[in-house]
Design an enzyme around this catalytic site. Sequence first.
Site, PDB file in Angstrom:
ATOM      1  N   LYS A 171      54.535  39.616  56.287  1.00  0.00           N
ATOM      2  CA  LYS A 171      54.635  38.675  55.236  1.00  0.00           C
ATOM      3  C   LYS A 171      54.892  39.367  54.027  1.00  0.00           C
ATOM      4  O   LYS A 171      54.613  40.556  53.970  1.00  0.00           O
ATOM      5  CB  LYS A 171      53.427  37.859  55.229  1.00  0.00           C
ATOM      6  CG  LYS A 171      53.224  37.090  56.342  1.00  0.00           C
ATOM      7  CD  LYS A 171      52.271  35.741  56.104  1.00  0.00           C
ATOM      8  CE  LYS A 171      51.756  35.323  57.393  1.00  0.00           C
ATOM      9  NZ  LYS A 171      50.656  34.174  57.130  1.00  0.00           N
TER      10      LYS A 171
ATOM     11  N   HIS B   9      52.895  40.028  48.112  1.00  0.00           N
ATOM     12  CA  HIS B   9      53.353  39.340  46.544  1.00  0.00           C
ATOM     13  C   HIS B   9      52.535  39.904  45.544  1.00  0.00           C
ATOM     14  O   HIS B   9      51.773  40.710  45.677  1.00  0.00           O
ATOM     15  CB  HIS B   9      52.944  38.016  46.935  1.00  0.00           C
ATOM     16  CG  HIS B   9      51.631  37.374  47.273  1.00  0.00           C
ATOM     17  ND1 HIS B   9      50.508  37.613  46.878  1.00  0.00           N
ATOM     18  CD2 HIS B   9      51.351  36.901  48.607  1.00  0.00           C
ATOM     19  CE1 HIS B   9      49.476  37.086  47.400  1.00  0.00           C
ATOM     20  NE2 HIS B   9      49.898  36.945  48.672  1.00  0.00           N
TER      21      HIS B   9
ATOM     22  N   HIS C 121      48.607  40.470  45.988  1.00  0.00           N
ATOM     23  CA  HIS C 121      48.242  41.711  46.510  1.00  0.00           C
ATOM     24  C   HIS C 121      48.465  43.007  45.369  1.00  0.00           C
ATOM     25  O   HIS C 121      47.612  43.816  45.425  1.00  0.00           O
ATOM     26  CB  HIS C 121      49.244  41.970  47.690  1.00  0.00           C
ATOM     27  CG  HIS C 121      49.066  41.007  48.952  1.00  0.00           C
ATOM     28  ND1 HIS C 121      50.183  40.292  49.236  1.00  0.00           N
ATOM     29  CD2 HIS C 121      47.785  40.582  49.595  1.00  0.00           C
ATOM     30  CE1 HIS C 121      49.880  39.359  50.254  1.00  0.00           C
ATOM     31  NE2 HIS C 121      48.324  39.604  50.425  1.00  0.00           N
TER      32      HIS C 121
END
Length: 570
Positions: free
Chosen positions: A126, A129, A132
Amino acid sequence: MNEVTQAISEFLSREIGLPAEEVEKGIEVPRDPRWGDYAFPCFSLAKVKRKAPHLIAQEVARNFHPGALLTECTPESAYLNFRIRRESWAAIVLKRIFSEGEEYGRSPEGQGKTVLVEFSSPNIAKPFHVGHLRSTIIGHSLGEIHARLGYRVIRLNHLGDWGKQFGEVITGFKRWGSPQELEAHPLKHLFEVYSRFHSEAESRPELHEEARAWFRKLEEGDSEARQLWGRFREISVEEFKRLYQFLGISFDSYDGESFYQDRLAELVDRLRDRGLLVESQGAWIIPLEAYSLPPALLLKKDEATLYLTRDIAAAEYRFHRWNFDKLIYVVGAPQKLHFQQLFKVLEVMGHDWNRRMVHVEFGHVLGMSTRRGEVVFLQDVIDEAVQRAERVIEERGEDKEARIGKIPEGERKTIARAVGLGAIVFNDLRTRRAKDVEFDWDRILAFEGATGPYCQNAHVRCCGILRKFSGTVTAPVDYAVLSSDEEFDLIKRLGELGEVTRRAAGENEPSGVANYMLELAMSLNGFLARHRVLGEEPAVTQARVLLIHGAKTVLSICLRMLGMEVLERM
Ligand code: ARG
């Protein structure tokens, strides 16, 4: 407490009969230094003393006698304003920095204690983003800050390496994946496969069925599923490690969600046996309405376990393994409820150590995107930061060349990396973490204003002066010559490092350090704008060089605590 606040609180504690530690909390630095170096507001004493605060101030001030460090105590309405003997304080602070070097400002309060900092924790396949990224920056800094207080710091990356997305990735990889691409660009390729799965599944819903089946196989230990998952994980972790290394970050453990998978059956049984887990519409929950929280869902209808279940197991595991004194979860504010439930479940289970855990939440980043659009890969942010910094430095290079000489190409790259990444880090950490962060490439990379480059440059200025100084830095010096307001302002700030560090750790708030460093840099520049260091009377130069050395040392300590690189030239 430093000597000054100690002297003030001892005096006040004698006068008003409160414990010194209590009094110390009330000591402030006045907004305008003309009022005093430190101040104590008497409002809170009015109740105890049954007297108007300004009368208390007058009374206390009457009993003051100048001492080694404090010269004045004057009442000003409800405040007591204190003045420090500049020379004495300069001597204490600068001598200490000179002899302790990078150790200056450490304190032993964390000695023998262990703090676990869990941060970054991206999900395989994933996007990485901006949430993070913030977690990575804040968590790394909190680790450094605690380390300075003597804590043993364990850094944990709770990887999102389990869950139904792996059914989707396996399905996608088997259909459209390329082993070569996987080897070459694991994070990118897995994300491509995962994204393709989702776009194709829109028109072919049967793909979801296939993904569910793969995830079931994975949970049941099917060897093909396990092998693919294992490879995806291993190769992603390798790439993450490289990126973190580039940022100067390392973890003690990458045990993510999958690691706790085989502890869940025992956990669930135990909770059932103790009657804590109840059935609700085929699922298993721990009701929390008594605490005004929605029920904690631990087991779905299909018996699949959940994110929360794994977090309960992880907390127990960590407590048994490290017997931590503090466990910090650096995770964005959207997961607030999740952590409230987690902490409450642990309490219901009788784990009173849940009080040692804290969710260090943070706000959003507004406006961060790269040339490739919204942030999906950490690599893109890093690349863009370095490229942009290179340009900024080159543009600045023109007028600087004469002064510092041409910086060799190789060193420029190092500088660009330090400046680019430092700009992002500082911009993130200067705001209190609960607030949203505004992001604008040009603004954060500017050498003027509240920016990372501005702070790094303050350190560089100190290095430049010390390089040019032909003598040796020594202590003691004639401290009486460091008596101007600018010099004293700088010295006062240098004396606050220990307290700033302790407060930042106590509040889990690196912004305390970031703002302190910024003010220190501003104070330094204010001093340099009005005074010359080199080429003054020998006694003056000698003393000011020591001051510059002190500023350089503390700036470098702060930069490191925030996770920024320390440059000698730029
Ligand atoms: N992987 C999660 C996410 O990206 C963050 C993990 C936070 N840590 C935890 N123990 N739940 O949202």
